[in-house]
Design a protein around this motif. Structure first.
Motif, short mmCIF file in Angstrom:
data_model
loop_
_atom_site.label_atom_id
_atom_site.label_comp_id
_atom_site.label_asym_id
_atom_site.label_seq_id
_atom_site.Cartn_x
_atom_site.Cartn_y
_atom_site.Cartn_z
N ASN A 110 11.15 -3.69 -10.94
CA ASN A 110 10.69 -2.30 -10.91
C ASN A 110 10.75 -1.16 -10.40
OD1 ASN A 110 8.34 -3.74 -13.58
ND2 ASN A 110 9.98 -2.64 -14.17
N ASN A 111 10.64 -1.55 -8.49
CA ASN A 111 11.00 -1.03 -7.98
C ASN A 111 12.41 -0.69 -6.39
OD1 ASN A 111 8.55 0.69 -7.27
ND2 ASN A 111 7.44 -1.19 -8.13
N ARG A 112 12.80 -0.80 -7.45
CA ARG A 112 14.76 -0.72 -7.07
C ARG A 112 15.32 0.27 -6.47
NH1 ARG A 112 17.68 -2.49 -12.28
NH2 ARG A 112 16.24 -1.33 -13.70
N HIS A 113 13.68 1.21 -6.53
CA HIS A 113 14.35 2.26 -5.84
C HIS A 113 14.86 2.50 -4.40
CE1 HIS A 113 10.32 3.54 -5.34
NE2 HIS A 113 10.39 2.55 -6.46
N PRO A 114 15.62 2.99 -3.47
CA PRO A 114 15.04 3.01 -1.78
C PRO A 114 13.46 4.01 -1.57
CG PRO A 114 16.35 5.08 -2.40
CD PRO A 114 15.92 4.17 -3.86
N TYR A 115 13.67 4.36 -1.85
CA TYR A 115 11.60 5.54 -1.36
C TYR A 115 10.61 4.70 -1.10
CZ TYR A 115 14.89 8.36 -3.90
OH TYR A 115 16.48 9.39 -4.22
N PRO A 116 9.79 4.37 -0.29
CA PRO A 116 7.87 4.45 -0.27
C PRO A 116 7.74 4.16 -1.49
CG PRO A 116 9.03 5.57 1.91
CD PRO A 116 9.63 5.74 0.55
N LEU A 128 8.99 14.69 -2.35
CA LEU A 128 8.46 14.47 -1.67
C LEU A 128 8.61 12.66 -1.66
CD1 LEU A 128 5.04 16.07 -2.42
CD2 LEU A 128 6.55 16.41 -0.61
N GLU A 129 9.65 12.50 -1.64
CA GLU A 129 10.04 10.46 -1.81
C GLU A 129 9.71 9.92 -0.26
OE1 GLU A 129 12.67 11.94 -4.63
OE2 GLU A 129 11.57 12.85 -3.07
N ASN A 130 9.72 10.78 1.12
CA ASN A 130 9.90 10.13 2.34
C ASN A 130 8.75 10.60 2.76
OD1 ASN A 130 12.17 9.26 2.30
ND2 ASN A 130 13.62 10.66 2.05
N LYS A 164 -2.06 1.33 -1.81
CA LYS A 164 -1.74 0.58 -1.10
C LYS A 164 -0.26 1.27 -1.08
CE LYS A 164 -2.21 -3.93 -1.96
NZ LYS A 164 -1.55 -5.32 -2.76
N LEU A 165 0.06 1.61 0.06
CA LEU A 165 0.99 2.24 0.77
C LEU A 165 2.59 1.15 0.83
CD1 LEU A 165 3.13 4.69 1.20
CD2 LEU A 165 2.13 4.95 2.92
N TYR A 166 3.73 1.32 0.19
CA TYR A 166 4.87 0.45 0.15
C TYR A 166 6.05 1.01 1.36
CZ TYR A 166 2.41 -3.07 -2.69
OH TYR A 166 2.06 -4.37 -3.46
N GLN A 167 5.96 0.80 2.38
CA GLN A 167 7.38 1.55 3.04
C GLN A 167 8.32 1.03 2.14
OE1 GLN A 167 6.80 3.14 4.87
NE2 GLN A 167 4.61 3.11 5.59
N GLN A 193 -9.19 -3.77 6.17
CA GLN A 193 -9.01 -4.57 7.34
C GLN A 193 -7.97 -5.85 6.89
OE1 GLN A 193 -8.41 -2.61 10.10
NE2 GLN A 193 -9.25 -1.04 9.29
N LYS A 194 -7.73 -6.65 6.47
CA LYS A 194 -8.00 -7.75 5.71
C LYS A 194 -6.89 -8.27 6.03
CE LYS A 194 -12.44 -9.87 3.44
NZ LYS A 194 -12.68 -10.51 2.98
N GLU A 195 -5.74 -8.84 6.22
CA GLU A 195 -3.92 -8.91 5.61
C GLU A 195 -3.70 -8.78 4.04
OE1 GLU A 195 -0.99 -12.37 7.07
OE2 GLU A 195 -2.51 -12.70 7.32
N THR A 196 -2.95 -8.09 3.66
CA THR A 196 -2.37 -7.98 2.58
C THR A 196 -0.35 -8.19 2.82
OG1 THR A 196 -2.06 -5.25 2.78
CG2 THR A 196 -4.09 -6.38 2.55
N ASP A 197 -0.10 -7.56 1.64
CA ASP A 197 1.20 -7.33 1.53
C ASP A 197 1.67 -6.21 1.95
OD1 ASP A 197 0.44 -6.05 -0.46
OD2 ASP A 197 2.57 -6.81 -1.96
N VAL A 198 1.03 -5.90 3.53
CA VAL A 198 1.29 -4.45 3.42
C VAL A 198 1.47 -4.36 4.38
CG1 VAL A 198 2.10 -2.93 1.45
CG2 VAL A 198 -0.49 -2.91 2.07
N SER A 199 1.83 -3.50 5.68
CA SER A 199 2.22 -2.77 6.71
C SER A 199 1.26 -1.99 7.22
CB SER A 199 2.94 -2.45 7.73
OG SER A 199 4.41 -1.76 7.03
N THR A 200 0.83 -1.04 5.99
CA THR A 200 -0.31 0.53 6.63
C THR A 200 -1.31 -0.70 5.88
OG1 THR A 200 1.54 1.69 6.17
CG2 THR A 200 -0.17 2.29 5.48
N PRO A 201 -2.31 -0.33 6.38
CA PRO A 201 -3.63 -0.77 6.04
C PRO A 201 -4.17 -0.25 4.78
CG PRO A 201 -3.98 -0.74 8.89
CD PRO A 201 -2.91 -0.07 7.96
N PRO A 202 -4.22 -0.44 3.64
CA PRO A 202 -4.74 0.02 2.10
C PRO A 202 -6.23 0.88 2.72
CG PRO A 202 -4.01 -1.89 1.86
CD PRO A 202 -4.68 -2.38 3.68
N TRP A 203 -6.49 1.80 1.40
CA TRP A 203 -7.73 2.55 1.41
C TRP A 203 -7.99 2.68 -0.38
CZ3 TRP A 203 -3.21 4.58 2.26
CH2 TRP A 203 -2.50 5.15 4.09
#
Length: 272
Positions: free
Chosen positions: A236-242, A173-175, A225-228, A207-217
């Protein structure tokens, strides 16, 4: 002469041995074993195979090993190459990785080595529901590995340092990270410890600004957080997936907020 004597001695010895064997054979008596009709045979139970109890790390969830604190150990490795930070040419920094978990423990939380239990509970729930493997890309980071893995300023106060944060994705379910997000919400609806409590079931978006484009829950206990594809890339996150990052906000066992402190990060674990 000596040879003749030895030959005669051998013949005599052979004859004596044969004679003794014949006597033994004739003296042997064979007696039949008889039983009466009232004899009772000993009853025995058929042997049953007893399986050994599994260790916690051997228990399977949906065909995969159950996730325990062992999955969260620091991923530092002295074989990793040095990293050079040239963002400031007047102050070039070189980072070396730590020697790994053989030299230090997980954080000590409420007197016990480990990570916050809710992280383990959520990941096992997701793995059980999806029947797919949870890939933990980053659990605990010791201070040295934290500096090596992520040289950004925001990482200096990361909750990875105190066992209150995890990065992961689902194999297969990587994508589809939003499907995984829905399962995290379902965890709080289905678990009897949280069911019916709005402060846990009711997730809101930050609703405040973070380091991700999708607003966190977030709810009372966790911040998600959802990292795209192009966000949050570190060693540690050199993979190409969200991937999904869960941070613990509240410790239900102590009824206290979970905050980063230098004391917890740098002195809150054992060094071997």
């Amino acid at each position: 002469m000596n040879c003749q004597r030895l030959f005669i001695f051998f013949i005599i010895f052979s004859l004596i041995s044969c004679k003794d064997n014949k006597k033994t054979a004739h003296s042997t008596k064979i007696e039949k074993i008889s039983r009466s009709k009232d004899d009772i045979y000993y009853k025995y139970q058929e042997p049953t195979k007893n399986l050994m109890d599994l260790y916690p790390f051997e228990e399977e969830t949906a065909g995969f090993f159950k996730i325990t604190k062992e999955f969260f150990r620091c991923k530092g490795n002295p074989l990793n190459p040095e990293r050079v930070d040239t963002s400031n040419l007047d102050n070039v920094k070189v980072y070396l990785d730590c020697v790994g978990p053989i030299k230090h423990s997980l954080p000590l939380i409420n007197g016990k080595e480990g990570v916050y239990p809710v992280l383990i509970d959520i990941l096992n729930f997701v793995q059980r529901k999806t029947k797919k493997r949870v890939v933990i890309t980053c659990g605990h980071r010791c201070p040295k590995h934290n500096s090596y893995a992520d040289i950004s300023n925001i990482a200096k106060t990361s909750k990875h340092l105190i066992g209150a944060e995890v990065d992961f994705y689902i194999q297969g379910l990587e994508n589809s990270p939003l499907k995984v997000m829905d399962l995290i919400f379902d965890f709080y609806k289905e678990d009897s410890r949280y069911r019916g409590s709005e402060e846990y079931e009711g997730f809101q978006q930050y609703q405040k600004e973070t380091d991700v484009s999708t607003p966190p829950w977030h709810n009372k206990e966790i911040f998600v957080k959802l990292y795209q594809y192009n966000e949050g890339r570190d060693f540690n996150n050199r993979h190409p997936y969200p991937y999904i990052c869960i941070q613990v906000l509240y410790d239900r066992s102590t009824k206290q907020k979970v905050n980063y402190t230098w004391e917890k990060a740098y002195r809150g674990y054992l060094q071997h």
